[in-house]
Scaffold this motif. Structure first.
Motif, PDB file in Angstrom:
ATOM      1  N   UNK A 553     -44.220  11.272 126.707  1.00  0.00           N
ATOM      2  CA  UNK A 553     -44.743  10.261 127.703  1.00  0.00           C
ATOM      3  C   UNK A 553     -44.148  10.556 128.913  1.00  0.00           C
ATOM      4  N   UNK A 554     -44.588  11.186 129.937  1.00  0.00           N
ATOM      5  CA  UNK A 554     -44.147  11.722 131.153  1.00  0.00           C
ATOM      6  C   UNK A 554     -43.300  10.784 131.898  1.00  0.00           C
ATOM      7  N   UNK A 555     -43.547   9.443 132.011  1.00  0.00           N
ATOM      8  CA  UNK A 555     -42.592   8.828 132.918  1.00  0.00           C
ATOM      9  C   UNK A 555     -41.314   8.478 132.047  1.00  0.00           C
ATOM     10  N   UNK A 556     -41.391   8.374 130.865  1.00  0.00           N
ATOM     11  CA  UNK A 556     -40.176   8.137 130.087  1.00  0.00           C
ATOM     12  C   UNK A 556     -39.343   9.225 129.911  1.00  0.00           C
ATOM     13  N   UNK A 557     -39.994  10.511 129.887  1.00  0.00           N
ATOM     14  CA  UNK A 557     -39.290  11.760 130.036  1.00  0.00           C
ATOM     15  C   UNK A 557     -38.514  11.799 131.226  1.00  0.00           C
ATOM     16  N   UNK A 558     -39.107  11.429 132.193  1.00  0.00           N
ATOM     17  CA  UNK A 558     -38.532  11.469 133.597  1.00  0.00           C
ATOM     18  C   UNK A 558     -37.108  10.638 133.538  1.00  0.00           C
ATOM     19  N   UNK A 559     -37.289   9.643 133.010  1.00  0.00           N
ATOM     20  CA  UNK A 559     -36.198   8.791 132.829  1.00  0.00           C
ATOM     21  C   UNK A 559     -35.053   9.377 131.890  1.00  0.00           C
ATOM     22  N   UNK A 560     -35.449   9.733 130.807  1.00  0.00           N
ATOM     23  CA  UNK A 560     -34.741  10.579 129.929  1.00  0.00           C
ATOM     24  C   UNK A 560     -33.874  11.779 130.670  1.00  0.00           C
ATOM     25  N   UNK A 561     -34.668  12.592 131.461  1.00  0.00           N
ATOM     26  CA  UNK A 561     -33.741  13.544 132.137  1.00  0.00           C
ATOM     27  C   UNK A 561     -32.670  12.914 133.078  1.00  0.00           C
ATOM     28  N   UNK A 562     -32.984  11.722 133.570  1.00  0.00           N
ATOM     29  CA  UNK A 562     -31.946  11.238 134.403  1.00  0.00           C
ATOM     30  C   UNK A 562     -30.521  10.709 133.844  1.00  0.00           C
ATOM     31  N   UNK A 563     -31.113  10.178 132.690  1.00  0.00           N
ATOM     32  CA  UNK A 563     -29.874   9.474 131.875  1.00  0.00           C
ATOM     33  C   UNK A 563     -29.259  10.417 130.901  1.00  0.00           C
ATOM     34  N   UNK A 564     -29.867  11.546 130.746  1.00  0.00           N
ATOM     35  CA  UNK A 564     -29.387  12.475 129.802  1.00  0.00           C
ATOM     36  C   UNK A 564     -29.602  11.941 128.468  1.00  0.00           C
ATOM     37  N   UNK A 565     -30.801  11.410 128.184  1.00  0.00           N
ATOM     38  CA  UNK A 565     -31.149  11.064 126.622  1.00  0.00           C
ATOM     39  C   UNK A 565     -31.997  12.107 126.095  1.00  0.00           C
ATOM     40  N   UNK A 566     -31.937  12.052 124.776  1.00  0.00           N
ATOM     41  CA  UNK A 566     -32.568  12.988 123.989  1.00  0.00           C
ATOM     42  C   UNK A 566     -34.380  12.517 124.083  1.00  0.00           C
ATOM     43  N   UNK A 567     -34.984  13.872 124.532  1.00  0.00           N
ATOM     44  CA  UNK A 567     -36.479  13.620 124.458  1.00  0.00           C
ATOM     45  C   UNK A 567     -37.380  14.842 123.854  1.00  0.00           C
ATOM     46  N   UNK A 568     -38.380  14.777 123.547  1.00  0.00           N
ATOM     47  CA  UNK A 568     -39.452  15.870 123.302  1.00  0.00           C
ATOM     48  C   UNK A 568     -40.331  15.987 124.292  1.00  0.00           C
ATOM     49  N   UNK A 569     -40.616  17.222 124.930  1.00  0.00           N
ATOM     50  CA  UNK A 569     -41.701  17.399 125.801  1.00  0.00           C
ATOM     51  C   UNK A 569     -42.125  18.918 126.075  1.00  0.00           C
TER      52      UNK A 569
END
Length: 569
Positions: A553-569
């Motif tokens: 989910x692009x908006x969530x991935x943007x936040x994940x990158x900022x907060x250094x959370x694990x994500x799939x994309x």
């Protein structure tokens, strides 16, 4: 003939073989005639909402208008499925029985203005007041439902009409309206030529198909145009499967509900975007942020619905017509007027393989007690038979298969309800798909959604269909929890979390074969056993909520990158 008999004969003449519904006092007169004189199969559900979603899915798979019926006490319960069908351009002929004419004015029990209730979510809403009008109104209902932009038609039948009799002299159906789309108008020829010129002059064009292309059964036409001009084809989530996703030109899903970084980047960089059968909604466009700058990007749009064409993007060419028929004419023009045309080959195979492998091999550590939904989808992708149908809820249940599952044979192989997005869709849709298709059905659901439909586990068991319900469980409304935490900085979303339930025991109580996946090494064998078992199957697997491991989910991935959370994309 009495009214019940006339309705049944008209349905038979239109090729109807199944009706989805739930019984009530106001419909007993219909059932009496039905049992005596018709072979149409009645698919009994335990909730009118289930029947409405099952009918919608059945219509998607069969390419025929579905038939739904509900009694007056449950008339309001069909609104979720009818709304989804209306927004998804799916024809459903919906009969609701009613108290006798004008008894609602005396406050007869269950009396309500059904016609007004459904007028806003149906193309038409009829009040059937006498037997003699039934053939006319049913021909009109099928014609309206399947023509232009397909959509539901509602027919309100007072109880007395089932019993009353009349001389019937016009008992016939119009053959064109047994399937949809029933007519195929071709878009304006000059505009088609203008679109051809734009595609030929583009350096990096892309086609984006919504579910309108699937409704039009435009697979061959889309593929012929794409191969002729070597144009990649992306799809919205509801449009998934318009062409085989393993085809070299298949870009796969784009947008905010299963679009991966490579596919979203590709369409954003395109200099010409050709929308086909898409309403360019918020999900397929990442809230209208996905595509390029209109100052440098050429937008074109082909759709049967005039309200959709140019609704959200400024168009160089807007074409109103059936997708298949218009694209067939377009390719004929190209072959006739550009007989020596050659194009550089485009092959997205390595791009896709690299992106998928990066996700499949990422090995992100899962929170304790959970198993990776990526590994679940990867295993299903390996095992899924070509005749299988997959249904999925909006949310974590759909987001991983939308991105990672490969539709290898074009068509409606993957069904979601991303037009409205209400919970409780996948299991009823699986029931409808099972009556429409002989292959196995896999229904992905979440524990937020499954609570809506547990009663219809009995329907699944009684149907003797090969349906496997896969519960990806996290004990919360995960999509809302993620939105709250990631986008609205809510630390403790107290409205989303709920208590644990032993769903395995519940499924066993209904007679399902059950399994609980607790580690990755169990996934493949468990899935294989369920798919090969021809009856009712239930698999539960704990997965992380969407705020813990961020999905596609692009908006969530943007936040994940900022907060250094694990994500799939």
């Amino acid at each position: 003939m009495n009214g019940a008999e006339v309705i049944l004969r008209m349905l038979e003449l239109h090729g109807v073989s199944h009706v989805f519904g739930l019984p009530g006092e106001t419909t007993i007169g219909w059932y009496k005639e039905w049992q005596k004189s018709s072979t149409i199969e009645y698919v009994l559900t335990r909730d009118e909402r289930t029947a409405s979603y099952a009918a919608e899915a059945y219509a998607k798979i069969t390419g025929r208008p579905a038939v739904l019926e509900a009694p007056s006490p449950g008339v309001t319960h069909c609104t979720p499925g009818i709304t989804e069908a209306f927004l998804s351009s799916v024809p459903v002929i919906y009969f609701s029985s009613d108290v006798p004419i004008n008894q609602d004015k005396k406050h007869g029990l269950t009396g309500v203005d059904q016609t007004a209730m459904y007028a806003s979510i149906c193309k038409e809403s009829f009040y059937l007041t006498n037997v003699k009008d039934i053939p006319l109104l049913l021909r009109r209902a099928f014609r309206v439902a399947t023509s232009g932009r397909p959509a539901p038609v509602h027919i309100r039948v007072p109880i007395n009409v089932f019993h009353e009799e009349a001389e019937i002299t016009d008992l016939y159906a119009e053959e064109d309206y047994q399937f949809y789309p029933s007519h195929r108008p071709v878009a304006d020829h000059k505009k088609i030529r203008k679109a051809v010129d734009a595609l030929l002059s583009a350096e990096k064009p892309v086609i984006v198909c919504g579910q309108g292309a699937l409704i039009s059964k435009a697979t061959d036409a889309v593929l012929e145009l794409a191969e002729l001009l070597q144009i990649p084809v992306g799809t919205t989530t509801p449009g998934k499967g318009i062409i085989s996703e393993t085809h070299p030109l298949a870009l796969r899903v784009v947008g905010a509900r299963g679009g991966m970084e490579y596919s979203n980047a590709y369409v954003k960089e395109a200099d010409c975007v050709f929308f086909i059968g898409s309403n360019t909604d918020s999900s397929g466009t990442n809230h209208w942020k996905l595509y390029g700058d209109p100052e440098r990007t050429t937008f074109m749009h082909l759709d049967i619905a005039e309200a959709h064409v140019g609704n959200n993007y400024p168009l160089k060419v807007g074409m109103i017509g059936d997708a298949r028929a218009s694209l067939e004419y377009m390719t004929a023009v190209i072959r006739d007027e550009h007989p020596t045309l050659t194009r550089n080959k485009v092959d997205l195979t390595e791009l896709k393989r690299t992106a998928l492998d990066a996700v499949f091999n990422s090995n992100i550590e899962m929170p304790a007690g959970t198993v990776s939904p990526v590994k679940l989808t990867q295993a299903l992708d390996k095992l899924l038979p070509t005749d299988a149908i997959v249904t999925a809820e909006p949310g974590v249940s759909a987001i991983y298969p939308s991105a990672l599952l490969s539709v290898r044979e074009a068509g409606r192989r993957y069904i979601t309800n991303y037009s409205m997005g209400a919970l409780g869709y996948s299991v009823p849709a699986g029931i409808g798909a099972a009556f429409a298709n002989d292959g196995p059905v896999i229904s992905f659901t979440g524990d937020g959604s499954i609570a809506f439909v547990l009663g219809d586990f009995e329907t699944i068991k009684r149907s003797n269909k090969n349906i496997t319900v896969i519960l990806t469980r996290n004990d919360n409304y995960g999509w809302i929890r993620a939105e709250a935490i990631l986008l609205d900085d809510v630390d403790a979303p107290w409205t989303t979390d709920f208590g644990a339930v032993d769903y395995i025991k519940i499924a066993e109580g209904f007679g399902f074969e059950t399994a609980r996946i607790t580690s990755e090494d169990q996934i493949e064998a468990t899935l294989a056993e369920a798919i090969n078992n021809p009856g009712a199957n239930f698999i539960e697997m704990m997965v992380p909520s969407q705020d813990k491991i961020i999905p596609f989910v692009p908006p969530w991935v943007d936040v994940a990158r900022e907060r250094k959370l694990p994500y799939f994309y």
